[in-house]
Design a protein around this motif. Structure first.
Motif, mmCIF file in Angstrom:
data_model
loop_
_atom_site.group_PDB
_atom_site.id
_atom_site.type_symbol
_atom_site.label_atom_id
_atom_site.label_comp_id
_atom_site.label_asym_id
_atom_site.label_seq_id
_atom_site.Cartn_x
_atom_site.Cartn_y
_atom_site.Cartn_z
ATOM 1 N N ARG A 145 6.196 9.470 -5.545
ATOM 2 C CA ARG A 145 5.409 10.638 -5.962
ATOM 3 C C ARG A 145 5.687 11.822 -5.034
ATOM 4 N N GLN A 146 5.820 11.556 -3.748
ATOM 5 C CA GLN A 146 6.120 12.626 -2.794
ATOM 6 C C GLN A 146 7.447 13.291 -3.146
ATOM 7 N N ILE A 147 8.454 12.483 -3.481
ATOM 8 C CA ILE A 147 9.759 13.028 -3.845
ATOM 9 C C ILE A 147 9.657 13.869 -5.112
ATOM 10 N N ILE A 148 8.941 13.335 -6.110
ATOM 11 C CA ILE A 148 8.786 14.041 -7.384
ATOM 12 C C ILE A 148 8.133 15.403 -7.165
ATOM 13 N N GLU A 149 7.093 15.440 -6.342
ATOM 14 C CA GLU A 149 6.390 16.699 -6.097
ATOM 15 C C GLU A 149 7.253 17.673 -5.302
ATOM 16 N N GLU A 150 8.013 17.151 -4.348
ATOM 17 C CA GLU A 150 8.883 18.023 -3.560
ATOM 18 C C GLU A 150 9.985 18.633 -4.420
ATOM 19 N N GLU A 151 10.328 17.954 -5.513
ATOM 20 C CA GLU A 151 11.374 18.474 -6.402
ATOM 21 C C GLU A 151 10.798 19.259 -7.580
ATOM 22 N N GLY A 152 9.495 19.616 -7.497
ATOM 23 C CA GLY A 152 8.952 20.583 -8.449
ATOM 24 C C GLY A 152 7.937 20.099 -9.452
ATOM 25 N N ALA A 153 7.655 18.793 -9.519
ATOM 26 C CA ALA A 153 6.760 18.283 -10.563
ATOM 27 C C ALA A 153 5.386 17.940 -10.009
ATOM 28 N N SER A 154 4.353 18.320 -10.761
ATOM 29 C CA SER A 154 2.983 17.907 -10.483
ATOM 30 C C SER A 154 2.161 18.199 -11.728
ATOM 31 N N TRP A 179 -0.072 19.772 -14.450
ATOM 32 C CA TRP A 179 -0.262 21.142 -14.937
ATOM 33 C C TRP A 179 0.917 22.060 -14.623
ATOM 34 N N LYS A 180 2.040 21.451 -14.265
ATOM 35 C CA LYS A 180 3.272 22.217 -14.153
ATOM 36 C C LYS A 180 4.176 21.856 -15.330
ATOM 37 N N PRO A 181 5.074 22.749 -15.749
ATOM 38 C CA PRO A 181 5.961 22.420 -16.868
ATOM 39 C C PRO A 181 6.960 21.339 -16.484
ATOM 40 N N PHE A 182 7.365 20.547 -17.473
ATOM 41 C CA PHE A 182 8.353 19.502 -17.235
ATOM 42 C C PHE A 182 9.650 20.101 -16.691
ATOM 43 N N SER A 183 9.971 21.307 -17.143
ATOM 44 C CA SER A 183 11.226 21.947 -16.731
ATOM 45 C C SER A 183 11.262 22.299 -15.252
ATOM 46 N N ALA A 184 10.100 22.264 -14.569
ATOM 47 C CA ALA A 184 10.068 22.603 -13.148
ATOM 48 C C ALA A 184 10.685 21.503 -12.281
ATOM 49 N N LEU A 185 10.806 20.297 -12.832
ATOM 50 C CA LEU A 185 11.338 19.171 -12.062
ATOM 51 C C LEU A 185 12.864 19.178 -12.074
ATOM 52 N N ASP A 186 13.450 19.073 -10.894
ATOM 53 C CA ASP A 186 14.898 18.918 -10.770
ATOM 54 C C ASP A 186 15.195 17.418 -10.862
ATOM 55 N N LYS A 187 15.362 16.929 -12.077
ATOM 56 C CA LYS A 187 15.496 15.489 -12.312
ATOM 57 C C LYS A 187 16.692 14.869 -11.590
ATOM 58 N N PRO A 188 17.880 15.458 -11.639
ATOM 59 C CA PRO A 188 19.014 14.815 -10.966
ATOM 60 C C PRO A 188 18.801 14.622 -9.464
ATOM 61 N N VAL A 189 18.255 15.642 -8.811
ATOM 62 C CA VAL A 189 18.019 15.543 -7.361
ATOM 63 C C VAL A 189 16.928 14.515 -7.078
ATOM 64 N N ALA A 190 15.850 14.546 -7.867
ATOM 65 C CA ALA A 190 14.756 13.591 -7.664
ATOM 66 C C ALA A 190 15.246 12.165 -7.863
ATOM 67 N N ALA A 191 16.013 11.939 -8.932
ATOM 68 C CA ALA A 191 16.526 10.589 -9.202
ATOM 69 C C ALA A 191 17.460 10.136 -8.084
ATOM 70 N N GLY A 192 18.294 11.052 -7.594
ATOM 71 C CA GLY A 192 19.203 10.692 -6.508
ATOM 72 C C GLY A 192 18.467 10.305 -5.242
ATOM 73 N N ARG A 193 17.407 11.034 -4.923
ATOM 74 C CA ARG A 193 16.629 10.707 -3.722
ATOM 75 C C ARG A 193 15.899 9.372 -3.876
ATOM 76 N N ILE A 194 15.413 9.118 -5.074
ATOM 77 C CA ILE A 194 14.713 7.841 -5.308
ATOM 78 C C ILE A 194 15.696 6.684 -5.240
ATOM 79 N N LEU A 195 16.885 6.867 -5.787
ATOM 80 C CA LEU A 195 17.896 5.809 -5.738
ATOM 81 C C LEU A 195 18.353 5.526 -4.306
ATOM 82 N N ALA A 196 18.153 6.492 -3.412
ATOM 83 C CA ALA A 196 18.534 6.292 -2.011
ATOM 84 C C ALA A 196 17.486 5.502 -1.234
ATOM 85 N N LEU A 197 16.342 5.231 -1.861
ATOM 86 C CA LEU A 197 15.304 4.465 -1.180
ATOM 87 C C LEU A 197 15.752 3.023 -0.982
#
Length: 296
Positions: free
Chosen positions: A116-125, A127-145
């Motif tokens: 959740r911390q990664i998702i929020e740092e990459e723009g999603a929370s 009441w924010k638009p879905f488009s605000a999330l940088d999905k590729p960067v978020a997915a890459g950071r999560i895969l690095a866990l």
């Protein structure tokens, strides 16, 4: 006319018309029905008509409101329904663009706070638009866990779903401790994939200092988690190597004995001093020391 209301009074037509004419009130569509006199007047004259026939003997009443009043009256009565429908439409429309909830699922659920911390740092929370999330960067950071081998971020209605899958032994393998420096030097690079950086790049640290905390700050609360990431620390050292002579081959062997690798050495210099049966190669070096935690 749309502003004519139908009035009924218990009265003979002639005296009623005389009183209305005297008051200057125009009447329309007059007719008799039993003991009642029926006629139409404009909405603006309704109050005057009731004032003229105020005595109880006249038994006056509006038989049919004007078309204008019926239309506005109907809209007023339905105002709550109209407003409710409008609010519903706005919410339905907004929910198609806004994140109303975030769900973290899969076998990596124990990493929920970190994900959740990664998702929020990459723009999603919420009441924010879905488009605000940088999905590729978020997915890459999560895969690095640690132990994460699959990550899928997708939208289900108004819910942002993060599906995280890990190797079955992940909870046991993950080290739930902070990353601690094992050398003294200057931090040149610090990457905290999970957890919270304890120092800034460029800071001087000593052996035993914490580099990445195993947790994160969520508002006023500290959330325990895991530390995952790495640090590159610039170190300075003096090393000696005994060689049979001062040849280039002996010098190369001296640096090779450090087992640092040429790519990790930032700068180097050496001096030669005679020794019994050969020479002492005294090396002054600066090198990068890398330390990591929970990275596979």
């Amino acid at each position: 006319m749309t502003d004519l209301s139908t009035v009924s009074i218990t009265s003979a037509a002639e005296p009623a018309l005389k009183r209305l004419k005297k008051a200057g009130i125009p009447v329309y569509n007059c007719k008799k029905r039993g003991a009642s006199f029926i006629f139409c007047v404009k909405d603006k004259d309704i109050k005057k008509v009731f004032a003229i026939f105020a005595k109880p003997c006249y038994n006056i009443g509006v038989e049919r409101a004007s078309l204008k009043k019926r239309l506005f009256g109907g809209l007023f009565l339905r105002a709550g329904l109209v407003l409710g429908a409008l609010v519903f439409a706005v919410v339905a429309y907004a929910s198609g663009f806004l994140i109303l909830r975030i769900e973290v699922g899969g076998s990596g659920g124990y990493l929920k706070s970190v994900v959740r911390q990664i998702i929020e740092e990459e723009g999603a929370s919420e009441w924010k638009p879905f488009s605000a999330l940088d999905k590729p960067v978020a997915a890459g950071r999560i895969l690095a866990l640690p132990e994460v081998n699959f990550c899928n971020i997708f939208r289900r209605g108004s819910v942002l779903v993060v599906d995280v899958e890990v190797d079955g032994s992940a909870p046991e393998k993950a080290v739930r401790e902070p990353l601690v420096s094992d050398v003294s030097g200057v931090v040149r690079r610090l990457v905290a994939v999970c957890g919270t950086a304890a120092v800034a790049e460029g800071a001087s640290v000593s052996a035993g200092d914490t580099l990445i905390y195993a947790g994160t700050q969520a508002g006023e609360n500290w959330v325990e988690g895991i530390a995952a990431g790495f640090a590159e620390i610039e170190c300075s050292a003096q090393r000696e190597y005994f060689a049979p002579d001062g040849s280039e081959k002996s010098i190369r062997e001296a640096y090779a004995s450090l087992k640092l690798g040429d790519e990790n050495i930032i700068s180097k210099s050496h001096t030669l001093q005679p020794g019994e049966g050969g020479v002492r190669v005294i090396m002054e070096i600066k090198y990068l020391h890398k330390i990591s935690i929970n990275l596979t």
